[in-house]
Design a protein around this motif. Structure first.
Motif, PDB file in Angstrom:
ATOM      1  N   LEU A 291      55.389  71.769   5.553  1.00  9.54           N
ATOM      2  CA  LEU A 291      54.167  70.983   5.387  1.00  9.54           C
ATOM      3  C   LEU A 291      53.553  70.630   6.735  1.00  9.54           C
ATOM      4  N   GLU A 292      54.383  70.328   7.705  1.00  8.22           N
ATOM      5  CA  GLU A 292      53.878  69.974   9.033  1.00  8.22           C
ATOM      6  C   GLU A 292      53.109  71.143   9.642  1.00  8.22           C
ATOM      7  N   LEU A 293      53.615  72.334   9.458  1.00 11.27           N
ATOM      8  CA  LEU A 293      52.968  73.513  10.018  1.00 11.27           C
ATOM      9  C   LEU A 293      51.601  73.758   9.387  1.00 11.27           C
ATOM     10  N   LEU A 294      51.467  73.376   8.124  1.00 12.24           N
ATOM     11  CA  LEU A 294      50.235  73.637   7.377  1.00 12.24           C
ATOM     12  C   LEU A 294      49.339  72.403   7.258  1.00 12.24           C
ATOM     13  N   TRP A 295      49.688  71.311   7.893  1.00  4.98           N
ATOM     14  CA  TRP A 295      49.089  70.004   7.621  1.00  4.98           C
ATOM     15  C   TRP A 295      47.568  70.017   7.747  1.00  4.98           C
TER      16      TRP A 295
ATOM     17  N   PRO B  74      42.382  61.769  -0.693  1.00  5.29           N
ATOM     18  CA  PRO B  74      43.825  61.999  -0.607  1.00  5.29           C
ATOM     19  C   PRO B  74      44.156  63.187   0.285  1.00  5.29           C
ATOM     20  N   LYS B  75      45.281  63.083   0.957  1.00  2.00           N
ATOM     21  CA  LYS B  75      45.827  64.234   1.696  1.00  2.00           C
ATOM     22  C   LYS B  75      46.744  65.055   0.803  1.00  2.00           C
ATOM     23  N   ALA B  76      47.372  64.396  -0.170  1.00  2.00           N
ATOM     24  CA  ALA B  76      48.347  65.080  -1.012  1.00  2.00           C
ATOM     25  C   ALA B  76      48.343  64.468  -2.401  1.00  2.00           C
ATOM     26  N   LEU B  77      48.783  65.273  -3.359  1.00  2.00           N
ATOM     27  CA  LEU B  77      48.908  64.848  -4.740  1.00  2.00           C
ATOM     28  C   LEU B  77      50.282  65.231  -5.269  1.00  2.00           C
ATOM     29  N   ILE B  78      50.788  64.459  -6.209  1.00  2.00           N
ATOM     30  CA  ILE B  78      51.887  64.886  -7.081  1.00  2.00           C
ATOM     31  C   ILE B  78      51.298  64.956  -8.484  1.00  2.00           C
ATOM     32  N   VAL B  79      51.470  66.106  -9.135  1.00  2.00           N
ATOM     33  CA  VAL B  79      50.903  66.312 -10.468  1.00  2.00           C
ATOM     34  C   VAL B  79      51.927  67.023 -11.355  1.00  2.00           C
TER      35      VAL B  79
ATOM     36  N   GLU C 212      40.311  69.655   5.549  1.00  2.00           N
ATOM     37  CA  GLU C 212      40.124  70.930   4.832  1.00  2.00           C
ATOM     38  C   GLU C 212      41.360  71.357   4.046  1.00  2.00           C
ATOM     39  N   THR C 213      42.493  70.716   4.278  1.00  2.00           N
ATOM     40  CA  THR C 213      43.756  71.115   3.646  1.00  2.00           C
ATOM     41  C   THR C 213      44.256  70.019   2.719  1.00  2.00           C
ATOM     42  N   LEU C 214      44.491  70.397   1.466  1.00  2.00           N
ATOM     43  CA  LEU C 214      45.088  69.509   0.462  1.00  2.00           C
ATOM     44  C   LEU C 214      46.472  70.033   0.114  1.00  2.00           C
TER      45      LEU C 214
END
Length: 274
Positions: free
Chosen positions: A166-170, A41-46, A174-176
């Motif tokens: 989010l785009e700046l930090l995408w 996954p690139k991203a999660l909602i928790v 290595e980035t979640l």
């Protein structure tokens, strides 16, 4: 060095490190492992309630990250600001966050990237008592080991502003990105289940949420949905329950969902050689 101390240890989750670690490991063991064929996954909602209530749902998103230990180096965590009014998105003004499992360093390079943005402020007060980010950290420490943190308390902001951050930090593998959000609040059990199902359908369709009645972290969720459209991420619902299913009564419940956002195959950096 300013360090943000754990504020809800002993309240939302165990204060003692061994008990906390055992609790998380037990939730990981009970969590559905999902489809092993899915790409990372690139991203999660928790969710972000006390562990007896929402921990098992959060664990369904975090447990599969064990295969990314040593790969994920930075985690961007966005949570709603519950206690202090925030204009835009607030950094903590701290170099690290403490939990009973140890110290998590804040990514100073990422902070430097964000500081020039008009929608990003620094507010130690917004983070001091905020649980929405803190409760995610022991899960991440348990499953990933060492990582750097980018903690952002989300207040009065637009979905577009969140998506820009989010785009700046995408980054890459290595980035979640983790969006911390519960769903409906204090509704009767059946009413909550209906609303939460509709909310999860919206998220699965990458349709922006209409109201914070659907999710307390709706602003960050919507920013992620915009970014997911741009980067062609596919949402996968991992778990959907409420406090009436876990540790609470069914008269007034809070809804919890866990989602993983997976890159489409053609847009997965892991499928390309360099």
């Amino acid at each position: 060095m300013a360090v943000r101390a754990a504020a809800v240890a002993g309240l939302f989750y165990p204060r003692e490190s061994r008990e906390l670690s055992r609790s998380i490991q037990a939730m990981f063991a009970d969590a559905a492992r999902g489809d092993p064929r899915l790409r990372p996954p690139k991203a999660l909602i928790v969710p972000h309630a006390g562990y007896p209530y929402s921990g098992p749902i959060a664990a369904s998103a975090y447990a599969p990250l064990d295969r990314l230990r040593g790969i994920i180096q930075r985690v961007v965590v966005l949570g709603p600001a519950h206690h202090v009014a925030v204009s835009g998105l607030a950094l903590p003004g701290a170099a690290a966050f403490d939990t009973p499992l140890g110290r998590v360093p804040v990514d100073g390079a990422a902070v430097d990237l964000l500081r020039p943005l008009s929608m990003v402020t620094t507010s130690p007060a917004a983070h001091a008592r905020e649980h929405s980010i803190e409760v995610q950290l022991p899960f991440l420490q348990q499953v990933l080991g060492a990582f750097q943190l980018v903690p952002l308390a989300v207040g009065r902001a637009t979905a577009e502003a969140v998506a820009e951050v989010l785009e700046l930090l995408w980054g890459g593998l290595e980035t979640l990105i983790v969006v911390s959000s519960d769903l409906s609040h204090y509704l009767p059990y059946d009413h909550a289940r209906d609303l939460d199902r509709r909310t999860c359908t919206d998220i699965s369709d990458l349709a922006l949420l209409a109201s914070h009645d659907q999710a307390c972290g709706a602003t960050a969720v919507n920013g992620l949905l915009l970014a997911a459209r741009r980067h062609r991420l596919e949402p996968h619902l991992l778990d959907l329950r409420n406090s009436g299913d876990t540790a609470g009564d069914r008269g007034r419940v809070v809804g919890y969902a866990a989602f993983a956002f997976i890159p489409e195959a053609a847009h997965d950096p892991a499928t390309h050689t360099h």
